[in-house]
Design an enzyme around this catalytic site. Structure first.
Site, PDB file in Angstrom:
ATOM      1  CG  ASP A   1      -1.993   3.429   6.346  1.00 14.58           C
ATOM      2  OD1 ASP A   1      -0.891   2.984   6.704  1.00 14.58           O
ATOM      3  OD2 ASP A   1      -2.121   4.501   5.725  1.00 14.58           O
TER       4      ASP A   1
ATOM      5  CG  HIS B   1       2.553   7.930  -0.386  1.00 18.45           C
ATOM      6  ND1 HIS B   1       2.001   8.877   0.442  1.00 18.45           N
ATOM      7  CD2 HIS B   1       1.994   6.738  -0.005  1.00 18.45           C
ATOM      8  CE1 HIS B   1       1.168   8.302   1.281  1.00 18.45           C
ATOM      9  NE2 HIS B   1       1.142   7.002   1.033  1.00 18.45           N
TER      10      HIS B   1
ATOM     11  CE  LYS C   1       4.553   6.490   3.399  1.00 16.05           C
ATOM     12  NZ  LYS C   1       4.532   6.170   4.840  1.00 16.05           N
TER      13      LYS C   1
ATOM     14  CG  HIS D   1      -0.306   0.168   2.528  1.00 17.52           C
ATOM     15  ND1 HIS D   1       0.292  -0.878   3.197  1.00 17.52           N
ATOM     16  CD2 HIS D   1      -0.154   1.263   3.339  1.00 17.52           C
ATOM     17  CE1 HIS D   1       0.775  -0.457   4.342  1.00 17.52           C
ATOM     18  NE2 HIS D   1       0.532   0.846   4.464  1.00 17.52           N
ATOM     19  CG  ASP D   2       2.483   3.369   2.940  1.00 15.68           C
ATOM     20  OD1 ASP D   2       1.629   4.107   2.404  1.00 15.68           O
ATOM     21  OD2 ASP D   2       2.585   3.229   4.172  1.00 15.68           O
TER      22      ASP D   2
ATOM     23  CG  HIS E   1      -3.514   3.565   1.272  1.00 15.07           C
ATOM     24  ND1 HIS E   1      -2.764   3.745   0.131  1.00 15.07           N
ATOM     25  CD2 HIS E   1      -2.731   4.004   2.294  1.00 15.07           C
ATOM     26  CE1 HIS E   1      -1.591   4.263   0.441  1.00 15.07           C
ATOM     27  NE2 HIS E   1      -1.544   4.433   1.760  1.00 15.07           N
ATOM     28  CG  HIS E   2      -3.421   8.086   2.324  1.00 16.39           C
ATOM     29  ND1 HIS E   2      -3.335   8.130   3.697  1.00 16.39           N
ATOM     30  CD2 HIS E   2      -2.237   7.578   1.898  1.00 16.39           C
ATOM     31  CE1 HIS E   2      -2.154   7.676   4.080  1.00 16.39           C
ATOM     32  NE2 HIS E   2      -1.473   7.332   3.005  1.00 16.39           N
TER      33      HIS E   2
END
Length: 431
Positions: free
Chosen positions: A375, A315, A290, A286-287, A346-347
């Site tokens: 998260d 990101h 970054k 998910h990240d 996801h944000h």
């Protein structure tokens, strides 16, 4: 040999499959499936007793009636067990078992056990008919065996039809092929009972499942794929000194939510084994965006400036792009799409105030809404270089206050209803 040529040939095929399977398992040290192991026992027994009954029914002048009926009974029972085992296997392949698996397995076995009982009780009514080339048996026990096949495989067909949008195409094809061949053999046996093709049925099932799913070489490739995904996630973990055990804990939280969703009527049609595995395997990525974020921002010990925060927020979109680039040629398009949506969305917030696209409510993919809860909870409950960890009470309060604004209300409530399990998982993967 006149009456058992087909059975003999089927046994040779089964023997070859068993030797190849056991050698590959020993060489690759892969985990085996209990249902398939049981099938490797029941399939040859069904074929052996099919051959025995094919001989005894044509030699009733020298074979005692009780022996003939006993051979038929064992043949019918082994066929019933083959049907039950393969149905359990297909259910696990398509839907998967969870913590309520015990009662589900009992429920799946119940019609089969009734069939076994009825077959045993009805064996006395078995009668024999002389065809043009061979004798064959008919009666109540035969019809029960046919009914068992129709009931079990009809149920599997219903599952495939009702959840086809969420199932992997390869598993659908494997399941439909096995059931289709079984259906053709059943139709031929009903229309032309003296043809006696039943030995082909367990043989095809054993071979089809081996080729489709249980070949240890395929399982090893799946293991390598999982290792590759974890490798990508580790790249992010090593780059961002703040993440620590973040990817392990968030994946555990995601799995917890998925497990509870499976028995929730709101999500029952979505929660198949493929979907849950895809979401679980995609969660660590998910990240991944970054990777494109400067180290000076990721590892900054203080609060980010507005400009730095703007760069940090990129990101999510970058992660989606990276997923599409990395998995462009991947055969599993459903996993690629889920991984992309988790990384990109996801944000997003339930009220539309998230980023990068400002999606609202159920416009946000289900798996991204799950990821958002995991998260945020882990982010606030763990110490960072620029702040201390919140208390567990305050961390859960963040999720509770975000119901309907930041988070999907139903999913957030599922998470909050299982605080003890969440705390246990957090301690298990504590930094």
């Amino acid at each position: 040999m006149r009456y058992v040529k087909l059975q003999f040939g089927c046994l040779l095929v089964i023997l070859y499959i068993m030797i190849a399977y056991l050698r590959a398992v020993k060489r690759g040290k892969t985990k085996t499936c209990m249902e398939y192991n049981l099938l490797m026992i029941m399939a040859p027994l069904a074929v052996i007793f099919d051959g025995i009954t094919a001989w005894t029914v044509n030699h009733m002048d020298i074979v005692p009636s009780v022996v003939n009926r006993l051979a038929h009974l064992l043949f019918f029972l082994f066929m019933d067990f083959t049907i039950i085992i393969t149905s359990r296997y297909m259910y696990d392949l398509l839907i998967g078992y969870d913590k309520t698996a015990k009662w589900k397995k009992v429920l799946l076995n119940l019609p089969g056990m009734i069939s076994v009982l009825l077959t045993t009780v009805g064996i006395g009514g078995l009668h024999y008919i002389k065809g043009a080339t061979t004798w064959y048996s008919m009666g109540f026990s035969v019809y029960i065996c046919y009914g068992t096949l129709v009931l079990y495989y009809g149920t599997i067909l219903y599952i495939v039809a009702s959840r086809r949008r969420f199932l992997e195409s390869g598993k659908i094809l494997e399941t439909l092929t096995c059931i289709g061949i079984a259906g053709v053999i059943l139709a031929i046996q009903i229309c032309f009972p003296e043809v006696l093709l039943t030995a082909i049925f367990p043989t095809i099932l054993l071979l089809g499942i081996y080729i489709g799913s249980e070949n240890p070489s395929i399982r090893q490739l799946e293991m390598r794929s999982d290792e590759m995904l974890n490798g990508f996630a580790t790249l992010v973990e090593n780059k961002d000194s703040n993440t620590g055990g973040h990817i392990k804990r968030t994946r555990a939280y995601v799995n917890l939510i998925l497990g509870e969703m499976k028995d929730d009527r709101h999500y029952r049609d979505v929660m198949c084994k493929d979907y849950m595995e895809n979401v679980s395997n995609a969660a660590p990525l998910h990240d991944i965006g970054k990777i494109a974020t400067p180290d000076s921002i990721l590892q900054k010990p203080g609060k980010l400036t507005d400009d730095e925060y703007k760069i940090m927020k990129e990101h999510a979109a970058e992660g989606g792009k990276i997923i599409l680039q990395i998995f462009y040629n991947m055969d599993d398009a459903k996993f690629r799409q889920i991984a992309y949506e988790i990384a990109r969305f996801h944000h997003e917030k339930y009220n539309g105030r998230g980023y990068p696209d400002g999606l609202v409510g159920e416009q946000i993919p289900l798996h991204a809404r799950i990821m958002a809860i995991a998260d945020v909870f882990d982010a606030v409950s763990q110490k960072r270089c620029y702040r201390d960890a919140m208390t567990l009470e305050d961390s859960f309060s963040i999720i509770e206050k975000g119901i309907g604004t930041d988070f999907d209300p139903h999913l957030a409530q599922i998470f909050l209803d299982h605080k003890d399990e969440v705390i246990k998982l957090m301690k298990q993967f504590q930094e």
